[in-house]
Design a protein around this motif. Structure first.
Motif: not given
Length: 58
Positions: A19-21, A42-45
C-alpha cells in the motif's frame, strides 16, 4: 527499513507494505540519480514507470 553504510555505499534494506509502494517510489526518486534498485521487480517497474512519466513532461 534499515540504512546501511559501508565502503561500497549507502543501502536501504528491508521490506515495504504494498500500500506504500507509490510513497516509496517517490522517496527513491527524491534521492536523485545515484539510486539503484536491486530487488523487487515490482518496485523497479514502478520506479521506471514514474521516471517515464516525469520524462514525458519535457
Amino acid at each position: 527499513m534499515e540504512v546501511i553504510h559501508n565502503r561500497q555505499g549507502i543501502y536501504l534494506n528491508g521490506s515495504y507494505n504494498k500500500e506504500e509502494l507509490h510513497y516509496l517510489v517517490d522517496y527513491l526518486i527524491s534521492l536523485g540519480s545515484e539510486v539503484k534498485i536491486i530487488k523487487s521487480r515490482e518496485l523497479k517497474e514502478k520506479y521506471l514507470e514514474k521516471l517515464q512519466r516525469i520524462i514525458q513532461q519535457y
